[in-house]
Design an enzyme around this catalytic site. Structure first.
Site, PDB file in Angstrom:
ATOM      1  N   LYS A 317       0.961  22.700 -23.797  1.00 13.74           N
ATOM      2  CA  LYS A 317       1.130  24.243 -23.134  1.00 13.74           C
ATOM      3  C   LYS A 317      -0.338  24.360 -22.687  1.00 13.74           C
ATOM      4  CE  LYS A 317       3.292  28.492 -23.368  1.00 13.74           C
ATOM      5  NZ  LYS A 317       4.626  28.928 -23.713  1.00 13.74           N
ATOM      6  N   GLU A 414      18.281  36.469 -29.328  1.00 11.59           N
ATOM      7  CA  GLU A 414      18.570  38.325 -29.631  1.00 11.59           C
ATOM      8  C   GLU A 414      19.816  38.486 -30.192  1.00 11.59           C
ATOM      9  OE1 GLU A 414      17.345  36.746 -26.828  1.00 11.59           O
ATOM     10  OE2 GLU A 414      15.457  37.717 -26.507  1.00 11.59           O
ATOM     11  N   ARG A 442      21.125  41.076 -23.898  1.00 14.16           N
ATOM     12  CA  ARG A 442      21.659  39.877 -24.197  1.00 14.16           C
ATOM     13  C   ARG A 442      22.494  40.138 -25.598  1.00 14.16           C
ATOM     14  NH1 ARG A 442      19.310  34.287 -23.240  1.00 14.16           N
ATOM     15  NH2 ARG A 442      19.767  35.023 -21.123  1.00 14.16           N
TER      16      ARG A 442
HETATM   17  C1  LIG Z   1      16.518  36.350 -23.441  1.00 14.63           C
HETATM   18  C2  LIG Z   1      14.763  36.082 -23.381  1.00 14.63           C
HETATM   19  N1  LIG Z   1      14.152  36.594 -24.655  1.00 14.63           N
HETATM   20  C3  LIG Z   1      12.812  36.594 -24.629  1.00 14.63           C
HETATM   21  C4  LIG Z   1      12.009  36.159 -23.233  1.00 14.63           C
HETATM   22  C5  LIG Z   1      10.513  36.002 -23.423  1.00 14.63           C
HETATM   23  N2  LIG Z   1       9.871  35.013 -23.272  1.00 14.63           N
HETATM   24  C6  LIG Z   1       9.471  34.386 -22.171  1.00 14.63           C
HETATM   25  S1  LIG Z   1       8.768  32.898 -21.920  1.00 14.63           S
HETATM   26  C7  LIG Z   1       9.246  32.549 -23.562  1.00 14.63           C
HETATM   27  C8  LIG Z   1       8.915  31.412 -24.354  1.00 14.63           C
HETATM   28  C9  LIG Z   1       9.366  30.128 -23.738  1.00 14.63           C
HETATM   29  O1  LIG Z   1       9.282  29.077 -24.374  1.00 14.63           O
HETATM   30  P1  LIG Z   1       9.506  27.750 -23.857  1.00 14.63           P
HETATM   31  O2  LIG Z   1      11.174  27.806 -23.014  1.00 14.63           O
HETATM   32  O3  LIG Z   1       9.519  26.661 -24.898  1.00 14.63           O
HETATM   33  O4  LIG Z   1       8.825  27.322 -22.516  1.00 14.63           O
HETATM   34  P2  LIG Z   1       7.167  27.397 -22.380  1.00 14.63           P
HETATM   35  O5  LIG Z   1       6.622  28.667 -21.961  1.00 14.63           O
HETATM   36  O6  LIG Z   1       6.616  26.963 -23.574  1.00 14.63           O
HETATM   37  O7  LIG Z   1       7.040  26.388 -21.031  1.00 14.63           O
HETATM   38  C10 LIG Z   1       9.742  33.765 -24.109  1.00 14.63           C
HETATM   39  C11 LIG Z   1      10.183  33.849 -25.460  1.00 14.63           C
HETATM   40  C12 LIG Z   1      12.870  35.887 -22.170  1.00 14.63           C
HETATM   41  N3  LIG Z   1      12.005  35.493 -20.995  1.00 14.63           N
HETATM   42  N4  LIG Z   1      14.052  35.737 -22.470  1.00 14.63           N
END
Ligand SMILES: Cc1ncc(C[n+]2csc(CCOP(=O)(O)OP(=O)(O)O)c2C)c(N)n1
Length: 670
Positions: A317, A414, A442
């Site tokens: 990242k 969630e 959700r």
């Molecule tokens: C249902 C839901 N909960 C929380 C989020 C907030 N959120 C956005 S990106 C993220 C992290 C995603 O991590 P990953 O899938 O590993 O992707 P990366 O950003 O590391 O590439 C979170 C928790 C969301 N988008 N959707």
């Protein structure tokens, strides 16, 4: 098609699109030539342009993408770290697939910037996340390379399977690729998709972008499992190697069909307990997600495999942001106007919320919540905090440091978080679910079953209620009143400032029922006087008047106060009420003021349908009078697109001018 791992990076395109590719590559070839002015990036409009580049040019392209992203995102704000981590993956995907034809489903969608830059949106990229500009998430209105709007995590595999199943019905041979992060893969819905993938019998490729990070560290046993896989040698699918070997033998294809069962047995012996293989996937990986050439080779090798395939790419990242001198893995997103050390002039700007009222800003609502829960936890050992992968955003990092045994980051789960809170409450704890309004959607059924049906004291503290600004409609928290107000015994409230938030939090802790407190992504207005003592279901009269009444739910009371000032200048004496509670509603005071002043304007940062104004109308309808005196102002029945929060409020008509106009036009004084 060759499908062993030794296929060359530039292996021929499938027959079905050779002609199309040649025509487009020819056109691109004319415009593209090394040494010509302009960047490579500005000349890429899609797969054909990219496929026509020399492999040796791809590192330059990656550099140009990163450069453009930092220039734009530091101005517009956005998901810098996530996008820096998928530059090579995006180049490789677009080189191997043509997403004008094939489907790319990007989970969450926050890491779509390189994809946008590679699909004809280079010129408009500077408008990212701005009003009328490009969305920070996939948006089919911008390009047919964007399959669906998104923003909530974990759904890509299910959507991809749906597209694959639909393509099957229509006899189309459209390929489907899902790009999913390691954290999103742990979401319940993603696991449901994995569970169904093999069963469906369609072809689909899942590219796992594993950077070990969510917004903070990815948590859970799946994360530990991926960590073990990362350390393992490259695994290229026992089944596939066996198939390739057989194909190379005379009558291999025939033999191949007959030996699938045997191969499965061999596979099980070679990779016992391999989770993804056990779920029916052909698993390849881990591979270096920043080695474009290797990615192209592997994608080319797996693109036409039958069934479901997972390619596990390990990325970092924030790759490319090393000059910041920070741990780039934690640079998930930056706010508008951010400058990065090493790349800009000032320090990286911490998330900066906008002010609803023109009054001097004090702390943010998030900060006020952070203080409230820490103070409560100090006094009450039953207080437990739960977040679903958002410890920073919800203001729980201090709590996590101070009360680690009572802090739970459950990951992007969630539903689990809320059901878990239900269990905690049953055991006598006081669980506090700090979840953004939009993401609690959700867990609607867990709010119902594990909190409401049991009538348990689970507290829901909903940050980002209302309009969130640049993230746009997938993230606006404008439905929570509607989806919680219908539940029996639930208490719904919204504070106007920091001290009221703390008082409401403390009140919530004393209740024996589910409790929902909503507050926006904003700074609290500076407090002018101590809030009147809080009483369950009682509103606060902030200003008396006789000509009209303005009722604000949450910090919109400051909008009401400003409007009342303007109206005073126009000769109207307007009352202002801070509603405090939506349920139980202070029906008596609101009814009294509707009768007394003849007009009651409600203000809420929520969808009008089913919101606070609806609750008032229902109350007056029950009383059989005064419903015609109510004018509800809130978010209209349409999507409010991405823009700054104040532009969104303007778009929704939540402005001083609008309130003044409504009152003047109805009081006949205009
Ligand atoms: C249902 C839901 N909960 C929380 C989020 C907030 N959120 C956005 S990106 C993220 C992290 C995603 O991590 P990953 O899938 O590993 O992707 P990366 O950003 O590391 O590439 C979170 C928790 C969301 N988008 N959707």
């Amino acid at each position: 098609m060759a499908n062993g791992m030794s296929v060359a990076a530039d292996s021929p395109l499938p027959e079905r699109r050779k002609g199309q590719h040649q025509a487009r590559a020819g056109a691109a070839g004319k415009t593209r030539a090394l040494g010509r002015p302009g960047t490579l990036l500005s000349r890429i409009h899609g797969h054909a342009d990219l496929a026509a580049l020399d492999l040796a040019e791809l590192p330059t392209l990656a550099e140009e993408i990163r450069k453009r992203m930092i220039e734009v995102v530091c101005s517009t704000g956005g998901h810098l770290g996530s996008n820096f981590g998928v530059v090579e993956l995006s180049i490789a995907l677009h080189r191997v697939f043509d997403f004008a034809v094939d489907a790319l489903v990007i989970d969450v969608g926050h890491q779509c910037y390189p994809h946008k830059l590679l699909t004809g949106r280079y010129a408009r990229f500077k408008t990212l996340r701005s009003k009328d500009g490009l969305s920070g998430y996939p948006h089919p209105a911008e390009s047919k390379a964007d399959v669906m709007r998104s923003g909530h995590a974990g759904t890509s595999i299910s959507v991809g399977l749906g597209i694959a199943a639909g393509a099957g019905l229509l006899e189309s041979n459209r390929r489907v690729v899902c790009l999913v992060g390691d954290s999103a893969l742990g979401a319940g819905v993603a696991l449901e998709g994995l569970n169904y993938a093999d069963h469906l019998g369609r072809n689909m490729l899942v590219v796992l972008n594993d950077n070990e990070m969510s917004i903070s560290k990815t948590v859970g046993s799946l994360a530990s499992y991926l960590s073990r896989l990362r350390a393992a040698p490259l695994y290229t699918g026992a089944k596939e190697r066996f198939h390739a070997l057989l194909r190379s033998m005379p009558f291999g294809e025939k033999l191949n069909k007959n030996l699938v069962d045997m191969v499965d047995a061999v596979k099980a012996a070679i990779a016992p307990g391999h989770l993804f293989e056990e779920l029916g996937f052909r698993y390849y990986g881990p591979i270096d997600g920043h080695d474009t050439k290797a990615l192209i080779e592997h994608l080319t090798a797996v693109k036409d495999l039958p069934g479901v395939t997972m390619l596990h790419a390990v990325t970092k990242k924030g790759k490319g942001l090393e000059r910041t001198g920070k741990d780039t893995r934690f640079l998930h997103a930056v706010s508008p106007g951010a400058t990065l050390p090493g790349y800009g002039t000032a320090d990286e700007v911490a998330p900066k919320a906008e002010v609803v009222s023109s009054k001097r800003a004090a702390v943010s609502f998030t900060q006020a919540f952070s203080e409230a829960i820490c103070e409560a936890a100090e006094r009450d050992p039953r207080v437990v905090a739960i977040t679903a992968a958002m410890p920073e955003g919800t203001g729980l990092t201090t709590f996590a440091e101070r009360f680690p045994a009572r802090f739970h980051d459950t990951g992007i789960t969630e539903q689990h978080a809320v059901a878990f809170a239900g269990g905690l409450a049953k055991a006598g704890a006081r669980p506090v679910c700090a979840i953004y309004s939009t993401f609690l959607q959700r867990a609607y059924d867990q709010v119902f079953q594990e909190a409401v049906l049991q009538d348990q004291p689970v507290m829901f503290c909903l940050d980002r209620s209302g309009l969130v600004g640049e993230d746009g409609p997938s993230h606006h928290g404008c439905y929570d009143i509607a989806y919680t107000r219908t539940f029996p015994n639930v208490v719904l409230c919204s504070p106007r400032d920091a001290s009221e938030l703390k008082a409401m939090f403390d009140l919530g802790l004393q209740l024996e029922h589910p409790f929902v407190m909503r507050y926006p992504r904003a700074q609290c207005a500076a407090e002018e006087r101590p809030a009147a003592p809080l009483e369950l279901g009682r509103s606060e009269l902030l200003r008396d008047g006789v000509d009209a009444t303005l009722v604000g739910y949450g910090p919109l009371v400051y909008l009401a106060l400003e409007a009342a000032e303007v109206l005073a200048g126009r000769g109207l004496d307007v009352a202002v009420i801070n509603a405090r509670f939506c349920k139980p509603l202070d029906g008596d005071r609101l009814f009294e003021y509707a009768e007394k002043t003849g007009l009651l304007v409600t203000l809420e940062e929520h969808q009008l349908t089913g919101g606070f104004g609806s609750a008032v109308l229902e109350e007056f309808a029950r009383r059989g009078r005064c419903a015609d005196r109510v004018v509800p102002l809130g978010i209209p029945d349409r999507m409010i697109e991405h823009a700054s929060r104040s532009e969104g409020l303007q778009d929704a008509g939540l402005t001083v001018e609008r309130v003044v106009t409504e009152v003047l036009s109805r009081s006949g004084t205009r």
